[in-house]
Design a protein around this motif. Structure first.
Motif, PDB file in Angstrom:
ATOM      1  N   LEU A 197      -6.345  -0.668  -3.437  1.00 23.57           N
ATOM      2  CA  LEU A 197      -5.789  -0.426  -2.100  1.00 23.57           C
ATOM      3  C   LEU A 197      -4.540  -1.284  -1.868  1.00 23.57           C
ATOM      4  O   LEU A 197      -3.544  -0.819  -1.292  1.00 23.57           O
ATOM      5  CB  LEU A 197      -6.869  -0.728  -1.054  1.00 23.57           C
ATOM      6  N   ALA A 198      -4.587  -2.520  -2.363  1.00 24.92           N
ATOM      7  CA  ALA A 198      -3.435  -3.419  -2.189  1.00 24.92           C
ATOM      8  C   ALA A 198      -2.222  -2.883  -2.936  1.00 24.92           C
ATOM      9  O   ALA A 198      -1.096  -2.926  -2.435  1.00 24.92           O
ATOM     10  CB  ALA A 198      -3.789  -4.815  -2.685  1.00 24.92           C
ATOM     11  N   SER A 199      -2.458  -2.341  -4.117  1.00 23.28           N
ATOM     12  CA  SER A 199      -1.334  -1.818  -4.903  1.00 23.28           C
ATOM     13  C   SER A 199      -0.674  -0.647  -4.177  1.00 23.28           C
ATOM     14  O   SER A 199       0.543  -0.524  -4.129  1.00 23.28           O
ATOM     15  CB  SER A 199      -1.859  -1.425  -6.282  1.00 23.28           C
ATOM     16  N   GLY A 207       9.099  -1.231   0.484  1.00 23.33           N
ATOM     17  CA  GLY A 207      10.135  -0.335   1.025  1.00 23.33           C
ATOM     18  C   GLY A 207      10.746  -0.859   2.319  1.00 23.33           C
ATOM     19  O   GLY A 207      11.829  -0.433   2.717  1.00 23.33           O
ATOM     20  N   ALA A 208      10.036  -1.783   2.997  1.00 23.62           N
ATOM     21  CA  ALA A 208      10.540  -2.284   4.287  1.00 23.62           C
ATOM     22  C   ALA A 208      11.486  -3.462   4.096  1.00 23.62           C
ATOM     23  O   ALA A 208      12.021  -3.987   5.059  1.00 23.62           O
ATOM     24  CB  ALA A 208       9.369  -2.689   5.174  1.00 23.62           C
ATOM     25  N   GLY A 209      11.653  -3.907   2.868  1.00 28.80           N
ATOM     26  CA  GLY A 209      12.615  -4.974   2.591  1.00 28.80           C
ATOM     27  C   GLY A 209      12.033  -6.368   2.766  1.00 28.80           C
ATOM     28  O   GLY A 209      10.811  -6.561   2.846  1.00 28.80           O
ATOM     29  N   GLU A 210      12.947  -7.334   2.844  1.00 32.03           N
ATOM     30  CA  GLU A 210      12.547  -8.746   2.893  1.00 32.03           C
ATOM     31  C   GLU A 210      12.130  -9.153   4.307  1.00 32.03           C
ATOM     32  O   GLU A 210      12.246  -8.378   5.232  1.00 32.03           O
ATOM     33  CB  GLU A 210      13.728  -9.615   2.433  1.00 32.03           C
ATOM     34  N   GLY A 211      11.694 -10.386   4.440  1.00 33.45           N
ATOM     35  CA  GLY A 211      11.289 -10.907   5.749  1.00 33.45           C
ATOM     36  C   GLY A 211       9.859 -11.387   5.682  1.00 33.45           C
ATOM     37  O   GLY A 211       9.099 -10.974   4.792  1.00 33.45           O
ATOM     38  N   GLU A 212       9.497 -12.269   6.602  1.00 34.62           N
ATOM     39  CA  GLU A 212       8.126 -12.780   6.615  1.00 34.62           C
ATOM     40  C   GLU A 212       7.146 -11.629   6.809  1.00 34.62           C
ATOM     41  O   GLU A 212       7.349 -10.776   7.687  1.00 34.62           O
ATOM     42  CB  GLU A 212       7.971 -13.790   7.756  1.00 34.62           C
ATOM     43  N   LEU A 213       6.100 -11.614   5.973  1.00 31.93           N
ATOM     44  CA  LEU A 213       5.135 -10.523   6.072  1.00 31.93           C
ATOM     45  C   LEU A 213       3.997 -10.916   7.010  1.00 31.93           C
ATOM     46  O   LEU A 213       3.255 -11.870   6.753  1.00 31.93           O
ATOM     47  CB  LEU A 213       4.591 -10.172   4.677  1.00 31.93           C
ATOM     48  N   LEU A 214       3.880 -10.188   8.112  1.00 29.57           N
ATOM     49  CA  LEU A 214       2.837 -10.418   9.100  1.00 29.57           C
ATOM     50  C   LEU A 214       1.792  -9.328   8.944  1.00 29.57           C
ATOM     51  O   LEU A 214       2.114  -8.213   8.530  1.00 29.57           O
ATOM     52  CB  LEU A 214       3.431 -10.359  10.513  1.00 29.57           C
ATOM     53  N   ALA A 223     -10.728 -11.077   4.404  1.00 26.21           N
ATOM     54  CA  ALA A 223      -9.955 -12.057   3.629  1.00 26.21           C
ATOM     55  C   ALA A 223      -9.696 -11.581   2.201  1.00 26.21           C
ATOM     56  O   ALA A 223      -8.666 -11.926   1.600  1.00 26.21           O
ATOM     57  CB  ALA A 223     -10.694 -13.390   3.623  1.00 26.21           C
ATOM     58  N   ALA A 224     -10.608 -10.777   1.656  1.00 26.16           N
ATOM     59  CA  ALA A 224     -10.416 -10.280   0.283  1.00 26.16           C
ATOM     60  C   ALA A 224      -9.194  -9.365   0.226  1.00 26.16           C
ATOM     61  O   ALA A 224      -8.428  -9.367  -0.751  1.00 26.16           O
ATOM     62  CB  ALA A 224     -11.657  -9.527  -0.178  1.00 26.16           C
ATOM     63  N   MET A 225      -9.010  -8.585   1.284  1.00 28.12           N
ATOM     64  CA  MET A 225      -7.861  -7.671   1.319  1.00 28.12           C
ATOM     65  C   MET A 225      -6.556  -8.455   1.455  1.00 28.12           C
ATOM     66  O   MET A 225      -5.553  -8.128   0.807  1.00 28.12           O
ATOM     67  CB  MET A 225      -8.025  -6.716   2.514  1.00 28.12           C
ATOM     68  N   VAL A 226      -6.589  -9.476   2.285  1.00 24.85           N
ATOM     69  CA  VAL A 226      -5.389 -10.302   2.475  1.00 24.85           C
ATOM     70  C   VAL A 226      -5.006 -10.953   1.142  1.00 24.85           C
ATOM     71  O   VAL A 226      -3.834 -10.955   0.738  1.00 24.85           O
ATOM     72  CB  VAL A 226      -5.628 -11.371   3.566  1.00 24.85           C
ATOM     73  N   ALA A 227      -6.008 -11.469   0.439  1.00 25.01           N
ATOM     74  CA  ALA A 227      -5.745 -12.116  -0.850  1.00 25.01           C
ATOM     75  C   ALA A 227      -5.204 -11.110  -1.866  1.00 25.01           C
ATOM     76  O   ALA A 227      -4.251 -11.400  -2.615  1.00 25.01           O
ATOM     77  CB  ALA A 227      -7.032 -12.752  -1.365  1.00 25.01           C
ATOM     78  N   GLU A 231      -1.497 -11.165  -3.682  1.00 27.71           N
ATOM     79  CA  GLU A 231      -1.380 -11.148  -5.141  1.00 27.71           C
ATOM     80  C   GLU A 231      -0.505  -9.970  -5.592  1.00 27.71           C
ATOM     81  O   GLU A 231       0.383 -10.122  -6.433  1.00 27.71           O
ATOM     82  CB  GLU A 231      -2.771 -11.050  -5.757  1.00 27.71           C
ATOM     83  N   ALA A 232      -0.746  -8.786  -4.997  1.00 31.47           N
ATOM     84  CA  ALA A 232       0.014  -7.589  -5.404  1.00 31.47           C
ATOM     85  C   ALA A 232       1.494  -7.734  -5.061  1.00 31.47           C
ATOM     86  O   ALA A 232       2.362  -7.256  -5.794  1.00 31.47           O
ATOM     87  CB  ALA A 232      -0.567  -6.354  -4.716  1.00 31.47           C
ATOM     88  N   LEU A 233       1.780  -8.397  -3.956  1.00 32.90           N
ATOM     89  CA  LEU A 233       3.166  -8.494  -3.497  1.00 32.90           C
ATOM     90  C   LEU A 233       3.877  -9.736  -4.022  1.00 32.90           C
ATOM     91  O   LEU A 233       5.108  -9.811  -4.021  1.00 32.90           O
ATOM     92  CB  LEU A 233       3.212  -8.508  -1.965  1.00 32.90           C
ATOM     93  N   GLY A 234       3.089 -10.729  -4.420  1.00 34.64           N
ATOM     94  CA  GLY A 234       3.684 -11.983  -4.865  1.00 34.64           C
ATOM     95  C   GLY A 234       4.394 -12.713  -3.735  1.00 34.64           C
ATOM     96  O   GLY A 234       5.379 -13.418  -3.954  1.00 34.64           O
ATOM     97  N   ARG A 235       3.919 -12.520  -2.527  1.00 31.41           N
ATOM     98  CA  ARG A 235       4.472 -13.251  -1.389  1.00 31.41           C
ATOM     99  C   ARG A 235       3.363 -13.492  -0.368  1.00 31.41           C
ATOM    100  O   ARG A 235       2.380 -12.734  -0.331  1.00 31.41           O
ATOM    101  CB  ARG A 235       5.659 -12.505  -0.763  1.00 31.41           C
TER     102      ARG A 235
END
Lengths: 260, 438
Positions: A197-199, A207-214, A223-227, A231-235
């Motif tokens: 699902l994360a991938s 696709g939304a570009g840079e910026g702090e991810l909220l 919490a497992a999904m957040v982790a 990991e998938a995004l590297g940010r």
């Protein structure tokens, strides 16, 4: 955030989502004074009225109502806006700055680029399918008899994720049963589901570009999904406080004519 | 033959017009006493009455065309100018399928051919047309049986297989015009290749019609077709004014004559009438919607089954589609035909239609339209049925947003099958898009 304000409630916000109804009362400064969260009932109008009445009883007065979510048309509100606009406003108020907002709800996953005034600069959503949403996890985890409270622990225990190739809710359900039958460990499957699902979600976020991810929405409580997303995004992924309430907060702010 | 011809001419010239006048009189009586149309739209276009008359007569005459005159079924991007001098009655299955889309009968027609094994992933126009052939159901009353099928691949490759299926069903000749895809610039050998096919098709059409093309008549038709496209372009160009005197969705309906009646004088007479009315509205400041706050570009075919709902949703919030790449296509191709060189110019014009050009050319068209019509946003309809039009829209979206600093929305739907349109989430996206304008 939740301290009572001397001026009392200035507005109520209701987010009538596909899976849960969320309602908040805020003061003039935009602070949340009271909240309600319930699973959505088919009779949305009646349920919304009941929730709003409960909030009014708690905070007093007859503050104006802002509504959002799919059920917003069933609610007598001073202002009705889409959840995309409201989540952006609510997230901006909670974060205090612009960024890229990922909202994972029951049947929608939205990625919204929130501008410096809390406005929507751009957005993307999952297609006409609930595969990449909270509903996907809910169905599969229920099938595996894993309660939400234990998901993060299960995933963390896994030695390795088991690859789950499909993110179609229906096909993944049968795939997971087949994996269990072939002796794969439950923890690894749980972790693999989150990774799949994360991938899928990460592609939308990139696709939304840079910026702090909220992150907001009910899935942000997992919490497992957040982790898995981090990991998938590297940010890093910053989960907003009370993430389920961002839409309702945005609706309440909108009725006050405030962006954040 | 003589009886059929008499029926055909009577339908066109006497019975049809009389019935339409009677219907108009009845409608006027029913309307009398009522106030003007309310809602978010400007006053309705007077020309619409004439449009309905023109199309009704065309379809009414079509019921009696087979056996009276040669009948050709043609794709929308086919060089029909070459058939007109031979007296063909041209039927446009795509135009007919759009009618079926407006009337929401596509699922029923599609089901009929899906039961025969056609996939629902096939273009809904193809499914609608084949479904209409199989069931005989049509809002036009009856479609005349073709003597000739004319297919040009400048709009997609699906039309080739679709028309081969029609040829197998009707057992009539199929002529194919294969137009090489244009990457950047057209190659030197492409146009002679297309031109040779045009000459071949005319030879087949002459055999079917039983007469030869009169070069003078071909010249006259080409002049009229070019004039018709120019007039249609003038109608569209009125929307450069603020407010636009009509809506982009109005344009989808008013484009029918330039598609289906191109090359005929009645088509041009209609567009002179429409152009004059639109220019008059511009002079008087009358808009297609009452309060035009934002102007958008629409890319791809419309969703025929939801035009009214979507245009209302937009108009209520002050949004209008000032231009659409689809309606514009018919203003750009036809003006290139040249009576001095009907074959060579048709080869060039029909090879350069928007769907036969690569992404950078398509981007150029969208960019130009957005600028010329002062658009502050764009909606790219990702049309499940029309893959050639929809492929590349993710890139187009990014480029348009970046280069023009406009907001762009991708909207998933279909041009005529409502089963591919999730109305609630779709309208929600459109609403959120409009809210993002502040």
């Amino acid at each position: 955030m939740s301290a009572a304000a001397p001026g009392g409630a200035a507005a109520l916000g209701l987010d009538a989502g596909s899976t849960t109804l969320k309602a908040v009362a805020i003061d003039a400064a935009g602070r949340i004074l009271a909240r309600r969260v319930e699973p959505s009932h088919p009779r949305i109008g009646e349920q919304a009225e009941r929730l709003l009445a409960a909030l009014r009883a708690e905070v007093g007065g007859e503050p104006p109502v802002g509504a959002t979510g799919y059920g917003r048309k069933r609610v007598a509100a001073g202002r009705a806006l889409t959840e995309i606009t409201c989540h952006a406003r609510g997230a901006f108020a909670l974060a205090g700055r612009p960024g890229v907002l990922l909202d994972m709800g029951g049947q929608d996953t939205k990625v919204i680029r929130v501008g410096p005034g809390g406005e929507v600069q751009d957005f993307a959503m999952n297609d006409k399918c609930a595969a990449g949403t909270g509903r996907f996890l809910e169905v599969i985890l229920a099938r595996l008899h894993v309660p939400l409270a234990e998901v993060a622990e299960q995933a963390a225990r896994a030695a390795r994720p088991v690859t789950v190739s499909s993110t179609c809710t229906v096909f993944a359900e049968s795939e997971v049963i087949s994996l269990l039958a072939s002796g794969e460990p439950l923890e690894g499957i749980v972790k693999g589901l989150h990774a799949a699902l994360a991938s899928r979600t990460a592609a939308m976020v990139r696709g939304a570009g840079e910026g702090e991810l909220l992150m907001s929405g009910g899935v942000a409580l997992n919490a497992a999904m957040v982790a898995a997303l981090a990991e998938a995004l590297g940010r890093p992924v910053r989960v907003l406080p009370e993430p389920q309430l961002a839409g309702a907060l945005g609706a309440a702010l909108a009725v006050l004519g405030r962006s954040g | 033959m003589i009886l059929r011809r008499t029926q055909y001419e009577l339908a066109r010239r006497v019975v049809g017009p009389t019935l339409l006048r009677l219907e108009a009189w009845q409608k006027a009586r029913a309307r009398s006493g009522r106030g003007p149309r309310g809602g978010p739209f400007g006053p309705p276009l007077e020309s619409t009455r004439k449009l309905k008359e023109l199309l009704s007569l065309h379809y009414l005459a079509g019921r009696y065309a087979d056996g009276a005159v040669p009948v050709a079924w043609v794709t929308s991007g086919f060089p029909v100018e070459l058939l007109r001098p031979l007296g063909f009655h041209a039927v446009y299955p795509e135009n007919h399928a759009a009618m079926c889309g407006v009337q929401r009968i596509v699922p029923e027609l599609s089901d009929a051919v899906e039961q025969q094994g056609y996939s629902r992933d096939l273009c809904s126009y193809a499914r609608t047309d084949l479904g209409s052939v199989v069931t005989g159901k049509t809002p036009a009353g009856r479609l005349p049986r073709p003597d000739l099928l004319c297919c040009c691949t400048n709009i997609c490759q699906t039309v080739l297989y679709w028309y081969k299926a029609l040829a197998a069903h009707f057992q009539v000749p199929l002529v194919l015009v294969d137009t090489p895809y244009v990457y950047g610039e057209v190659r030197a050998h492409d146009l002679p290749y297309v031109r040779a096919q045009l000459e071949e098709l005319v030879a087949v059409a002459e055999r079917v019609a039983g007469r030869r093309v009169d070069p003078e008549e071909l010249r006259a038709v080409t002049v009229r077709a070019r004039e018709g496209s120019r007039l249609w372009g003038e109608c569209l160009a009125t929307s450069r004014a603020r407010p636009a005197p009509w809506t982009g969705f109005d344009g989808f309906f008013h484009m029918a004559p330039i598609v289906a009646l191109r090359g005929g004088e009645e088509c041009n007479a209609y567009y002179r009438l429409l152009r004059d009315e639109l220019q008059d509205r511009v002079k008087r400041g009358i808009g297609g919607i009452r309060e035009e706050r934002h102007r958008l570009l629409w890319d791809n075919l419309p969703m025929w089954f939801a035009v009214r709902e979507l245009s209302t949703l937009l108009a209520e919030r002050g949004f209008n589609f000032a231009c659409t790449s689809y309606t514009n296509a018919w203003a750009e191709a036809g003006v290139q035909v040249d009576p001095a060189d009907p074959y060579g110019s048709a080869a060039r014009a029909y090879t350069h239609v928007i769907l036969n050009q690569d992404l950078s050319n398509r981007l150029g068209i969208l960019r130009r339209l957005a600028r010329e019509y002062s658009c502050d946003g764009a909606v790219l309809h990702s049309d499940r049925s029309c893959k050639p039009y929809s492929i590349g829209q993710v890139d187009l979206r990014e480029r348009l947003a970046r280069e023009l600093s406009v907001k762009v929305l991708l909207l998933d739907a279909d041009h005529s099958d409502p089963r591919a349109w999730a109305a609630e989430p779709g309208e929600n996206r459109l609403t959120a898009f409009m809210e993002s304008f502040g």
